[in-house]
Design a protein around this motif. Structure first.
Motif, PDB file in Angstrom:
ATOM      1  N   LEU A 164      -6.570 -24.435  17.603  1.00 54.05           N
ATOM      2  CA  LEU A 164      -4.913 -24.938  17.603  1.00 54.05           C
ATOM      3  C   LEU A 164      -4.558 -24.347  17.017  1.00 54.05           C
ATOM      4  O   LEU A 164      -3.401 -23.900  17.339  1.00 54.05           O
ATOM      5  CB  LEU A 164      -5.103 -26.511  18.332  1.00 54.05           C
ATOM      6  N   TRP A 165      -5.281 -24.206  15.484  1.00 57.37           N
ATOM      7  CA  TRP A 165      -4.270 -24.457  14.437  1.00 57.37           C
ATOM      8  C   TRP A 165      -4.612 -22.790  13.843  1.00 57.37           C
ATOM      9  O   TRP A 165      -3.076 -22.348  13.744  1.00 57.37           O
ATOM     10  CB  TRP A 165      -5.330 -25.238  12.913  1.00 57.37           C
ATOM     11  N   ASP A 166      -5.343 -21.928  14.511  1.00 58.16           N
ATOM     12  CA  ASP A 166      -5.304 -20.605  14.794  1.00 58.16           C
ATOM     13  C   ASP A 166      -4.061 -20.026  15.366  1.00 58.16           C
ATOM     14  O   ASP A 166      -2.919 -18.921  15.408  1.00 58.16           O
ATOM     15  CB  ASP A 166      -6.004 -20.221  14.672  1.00 58.16           C
ATOM     16  N   LYS A 167      -4.335 -21.069  16.732  1.00 58.07           N
ATOM     17  CA  LYS A 167      -3.211 -20.633  17.536  1.00 58.07           C
ATOM     18  C   LYS A 167      -1.538 -20.994  17.375  1.00 58.07           C
ATOM     19  O   LYS A 167      -0.748 -19.235  17.490  1.00 58.07           O
ATOM     20  CB  LYS A 167      -3.075 -21.158  19.349  1.00 58.07           C
ATOM     21  N   GLN A 168      -1.676 -21.682  16.535  1.00 60.36           N
ATOM     22  CA  GLN A 168       0.114 -22.263  16.422  1.00 60.36           C
ATOM     23  C   GLN A 168       0.383 -21.040  15.069  1.00 60.36           C
ATOM     24  O   GLN A 168       1.528 -21.016  14.872  1.00 60.36           O
ATOM     25  CB  GLN A 168      -0.249 -23.643  16.061  1.00 60.36           C
ATOM     26  N   ILE A 169      -0.967 -20.970  13.973  1.00 59.19           N
ATOM     27  CA  ILE A 169      -0.350 -19.700  13.108  1.00 59.19           C
ATOM     28  C   ILE A 169       0.116 -18.816  13.630  1.00 59.19           C
ATOM     29  O   ILE A 169       0.986 -17.847  13.069  1.00 59.19           O
ATOM     30  CB  ILE A 169      -1.317 -19.990  12.078  1.00 59.19           C
ATOM     31  N   GLY A 170      -0.240 -18.181  14.425  1.00 66.52           N
ATOM     32  CA  GLY A 170      -0.712 -17.532  15.152  1.00 66.52           C
ATOM     33  C   GLY A 170       1.420 -16.965  15.636  1.00 66.52           C
ATOM     34  O   GLY A 170       1.676 -16.095  15.558  1.00 66.52           O
ATOM     35  N   LEU A 171       1.538 -18.325  15.890  1.00 68.43           N
ATOM     36  CA  LEU A 171       2.683 -17.914  17.093  1.00 68.43           C
ATOM     37  C   LEU A 171       3.890 -18.353  15.726  1.00 68.43           C
ATOM     38  O   LEU A 171       5.215 -17.660  16.111  1.00 68.43           O
ATOM     39  CB  LEU A 171       3.427 -19.414  17.900  1.00 68.43           C
ATOM     40  N   LEU A 172       3.829 -18.895  15.026  1.00 63.84           N
ATOM     41  CA  LEU A 172       4.385 -18.656  13.911  1.00 63.84           C
ATOM     42  C   LEU A 172       5.060 -17.524  13.041  1.00 63.84           C
ATOM     43  O   LEU A 172       5.984 -16.719  12.717  1.00 63.84           O
ATOM     44  CB  LEU A 172       4.403 -19.658  12.822  1.00 63.84           C
ATOM     45  N   MET A 173       3.803 -17.088  12.953  1.00 60.16           N
ATOM     46  CA  MET A 173       4.066 -15.005  12.376  1.00 60.16           C
ATOM     47  C   MET A 173       4.319 -14.799  13.152  1.00 60.16           C
ATOM     48  O   MET A 173       5.382 -13.576  12.960  1.00 60.16           O
ATOM     49  CB  MET A 173       2.483 -14.892  11.731  1.00 60.16           C
ATOM     50  N   ARG A 174       4.343 -14.548  15.083  1.00 52.20           N
ATOM     51  CA  ARG A 174       4.896 -13.669  15.792  1.00 52.20           C
ATOM     52  C   ARG A 174       6.327 -14.218  15.678  1.00 52.20           C
ATOM     53  O   ARG A 174       6.988 -12.796  16.033  1.00 52.20           O
ATOM     54  CB  ARG A 174       3.856 -14.483  17.080  1.00 52.20           C
ATOM     55  N   ASP A 175       6.717 -15.409  15.962  1.00 51.89           N
ATOM     56  CA  ASP A 175       8.104 -16.081  15.947  1.00 51.89           C
ATOM     57  C   ASP A 175       8.834 -15.912  14.683  1.00 51.89           C
ATOM     58  O   ASP A 175      10.225 -15.263  14.710  1.00 51.89           O
ATOM     59  CB  ASP A 175       8.299 -17.139  16.656  1.00 51.89           C
ATOM     60  N   TYR A 176       8.554 -16.428  13.566  1.00 55.21           N
ATOM     61  CA  TYR A 176       9.037 -15.879  12.098  1.00 55.21           C
ATOM     62  C   TYR A 176       9.078 -15.079  10.938  1.00 55.21           C
ATOM     63  O   TYR A 176       7.366 -14.787  11.124  1.00 55.21           O
ATOM     64  CB  TYR A 176       9.121 -17.216  11.000  1.00 55.21           C
ATOM     65  N   PRO A 177       9.488 -14.149   9.959  1.00 53.59           N
ATOM     66  CA  PRO A 177       9.048 -13.760   9.380  1.00 53.59           C
ATOM     67  C   PRO A 177       7.863 -14.202   8.111  1.00 53.59           C
ATOM     68  O   PRO A 177       8.009 -13.886   6.940  1.00 53.59           O
ATOM     69  CB  PRO A 177      10.100 -13.066   9.137  1.00 53.59           C
ATOM     70  N   TYR A 178       6.805 -14.804   8.808  1.00 50.73           N
ATOM     71  CA  TYR A 178       5.970 -15.578   7.820  1.00 50.73           C
ATOM     72  C   TYR A 178       4.394 -14.621   7.414  1.00 50.73           C
ATOM     73  O   TYR A 178       4.387 -13.992   8.684  1.00 50.73           O
ATOM     74  CB  TYR A 178       5.788 -16.993   8.201  1.00 50.73           C
ATOM     75  N   ASP A 179       4.145 -14.718   6.459  1.00 51.98           N
ATOM     76  CA  ASP A 179       2.531 -14.351   6.596  1.00 51.98           C
ATOM     77  C   ASP A 179       2.229 -15.767   6.305  1.00 51.98           C
ATOM     78  O   ASP A 179       2.568 -16.545   6.900  1.00 51.98           O
ATOM     79  CB  ASP A 179       2.440 -13.538   5.437  1.00 51.98           C
ATOM     80  N   SER A 180       0.909 -15.709   6.400  1.00 49.16           N
ATOM     81  CA  SER A 180      -0.425 -16.679   7.449  1.00 49.16           C
ATOM     82  C   SER A 180      -0.323 -18.100   6.074  1.00 49.16           C
ATOM     83  O   SER A 180      -0.385 -18.684   6.420  1.00 49.16           O
ATOM     84  CB  SER A 180      -1.734 -16.827   7.091  1.00 49.16           C
ATOM     85  N   VAL A 181      -0.120 -17.598   5.212  1.00 51.49           N
ATOM     86  CA  VAL A 181       0.740 -18.795   4.090  1.00 51.49           C
ATOM     87  C   VAL A 181       1.530 -19.339   3.834  1.00 51.49           C
ATOM     88  O   VAL A 181       1.572 -20.424   4.630  1.00 51.49           O
ATOM     89  CB  VAL A 181       0.749 -18.283   2.352  1.00 51.49           C
TER      90      VAL A 181
ATOM     91  N   HIS B  39       8.880 -27.666  16.022  1.00 55.87           N
ATOM     92  CA  HIS B  39       8.757 -26.833  16.908  1.00 55.87           C
ATOM     93  C   HIS B  39       7.625 -25.950  17.767  1.00 55.87           C
ATOM     94  O   HIS B  39       7.428 -26.565  18.706  1.00 55.87           O
ATOM     95  CB  HIS B  39      10.282 -26.325  17.560  1.00 55.87           C
ATOM     96  N   THR B  40       7.084 -25.452  17.762  1.00 51.68           N
ATOM     97  CA  THR B  40       5.794 -25.226  17.124  1.00 51.68           C
ATOM     98  C   THR B  40       4.740 -25.621  17.851  1.00 51.68           C
ATOM     99  O   THR B  40       4.527 -25.323  18.427  1.00 51.68           O
ATOM    100  CB  THR B  40       5.147 -23.956  15.973  1.00 51.68           C
ATOM    101  N   ILE B  41       4.469 -27.378  17.165  1.00 47.85           N
ATOM    102  CA  ILE B  41       3.608 -28.224  17.861  1.00 47.85           C
ATOM    103  C   ILE B  41       4.009 -28.418  19.067  1.00 47.85           C
ATOM    104  O   ILE B  41       2.746 -28.839  20.239  1.00 47.85           O
ATOM    105  CB  ILE B  41       3.553 -29.044  16.545  1.00 47.85           C
ATOM    106  N   ILE B  42       5.358 -29.122  19.603  1.00 48.79           N
ATOM    107  CA  ILE B  42       5.725 -29.940  20.495  1.00 48.79           C
ATOM    108  C   ILE B  42       5.746 -28.429  21.828  1.00 48.79           C
ATOM    109  O   ILE B  42       6.280 -28.900  22.824  1.00 48.79           O
ATOM    110  CB  ILE B  42       7.120 -30.741  20.333  1.00 48.79           C
ATOM    111  N   LEU B  43       6.562 -27.178  21.955  1.00 51.08           N
ATOM    112  CA  LEU B  43       6.568 -26.554  22.532  1.00 51.08           C
ATOM    113  C   LEU B  43       4.553 -26.064  23.193  1.00 51.08           C
ATOM    114  O   LEU B  43       4.739 -25.565  24.241  1.00 51.08           O
ATOM    115  CB  LEU B  43       7.326 -25.339  21.767  1.00 51.08           C
ATOM    116  N   ASP B  44       4.109 -26.974  22.499  1.00 51.94           N
ATOM    117  CA  ASP B  44       2.355 -26.404  23.644  1.00 51.94           C
ATOM    118  C   ASP B  44       2.570 -27.464  23.754  1.00 51.94           C
ATOM    119  O   ASP B  44       1.644 -28.402  22.932  1.00 51.94           O
ATOM    120  CB  ASP B  44       1.865 -25.853  21.967  1.00 51.94           C
ATOM    121  N   THR B  45       3.680 -27.792  25.091  1.00 53.43           N
ATOM    122  CA  THR B  45       3.198 -29.490  25.546  1.00 53.43           C
ATOM    123  C   THR B  45       1.578 -29.579  25.941  1.00 53.43           C
ATOM    124  O   THR B  45       1.724 -31.362  25.907  1.00 53.43           O
ATOM    125  CB  THR B  45       4.011 -29.073  26.594  1.00 53.43           C
ATOM    126  N   VAL B  46       1.047 -29.481  26.338  1.00 55.32           N
ATOM    127  CA  VAL B  46      -0.714 -29.724  26.366  1.00 55.32           C
ATOM    128  C   VAL B  46      -1.324 -29.737  25.556  1.00 55.32           C
ATOM    129  O   VAL B  46      -1.953 -31.461  25.611  1.00 55.32           O
ATOM    130  CB  VAL B  46      -1.728 -28.824  27.390  1.00 55.32           C
TER     131      VAL B  46
END
Length: 151
Positions: free
Chosen positions: A26-43, A80-87
């Motif tokens: 789940l952590w890896d998925k949410q990191i990926g979502l942040l990197m997809r949606d924002y100009p963030y690197d993994s750090v 928001h990244t956390i709560i939007l993954d509702t399950v």
């Protein structure tokens, strides 16, 4: 990188780690979502996500206290990244909030009322690491729903 607001108390031990409360996939998925949606690197994505979890876990730990907690703008992105993954968010609420859903009820107006810094202090007091630079815009944010147990 991360700066604790309060030093570790030798009686209570080291700072708590949000990764102990989030499954690795789940952590890896949410990191990926942040990197997809924002100009963030993994750090940067990990910093934002970690603070989002620290905020939500603190809010859940203080359920019923009506503290009017509120994150900074950057921390709110993690929330928001956390709560939007509702399950996954429902499972987080089940395990950390007595099966009570922590609702998201945003206010329209932003206020300079000290809420964000008080929230960061409470997170630190609860033993979580506070990444202070991510809370730097504290004057421009406020509780999402004052006086309630919602975000």
């Amino acid at each position: 990188m991360a700066t604790a607001v309060a030093p570790t108390d030798p009686i209570t031990g080291p700072l708590r780690n949000v990764r102990d409360h989030v499954p690795a996939d789940l952590w890896d998925k949410q990191i990926g979502l942040l990197m997809r949606d924002y100009p963030y690197d993994s750090v940067m994505a990990a910093r934002v996500l970690g603070q989002g979890y620290a905020y939500l876990l603190t809010a859940m730990a203080h359920r019923g206290e009506q503290l009017s907690l509120g994150p900074s703008s950057l921390v709110d992105i993690g929330v928001h990244t956390i709560i939007l993954d509702t399950v996954a968010y429902a499972e987080l609420c089940r395990t950390h909030n007595g099966d009570q859903f922590l609702h998201h009820v945003p206010a329209v107006e932003l206020k300079n009322d000290g809420t964000v810094l008080r929230t960061a202090q409470l997170i630190a007091a609860d033993g979580w690491d506070v990444d202070l630079p991510l809370w730097a815009d504290a004057a421009n944010c406020s509780p999402c729903h004052p006086g309630n147990d919602s975000h």
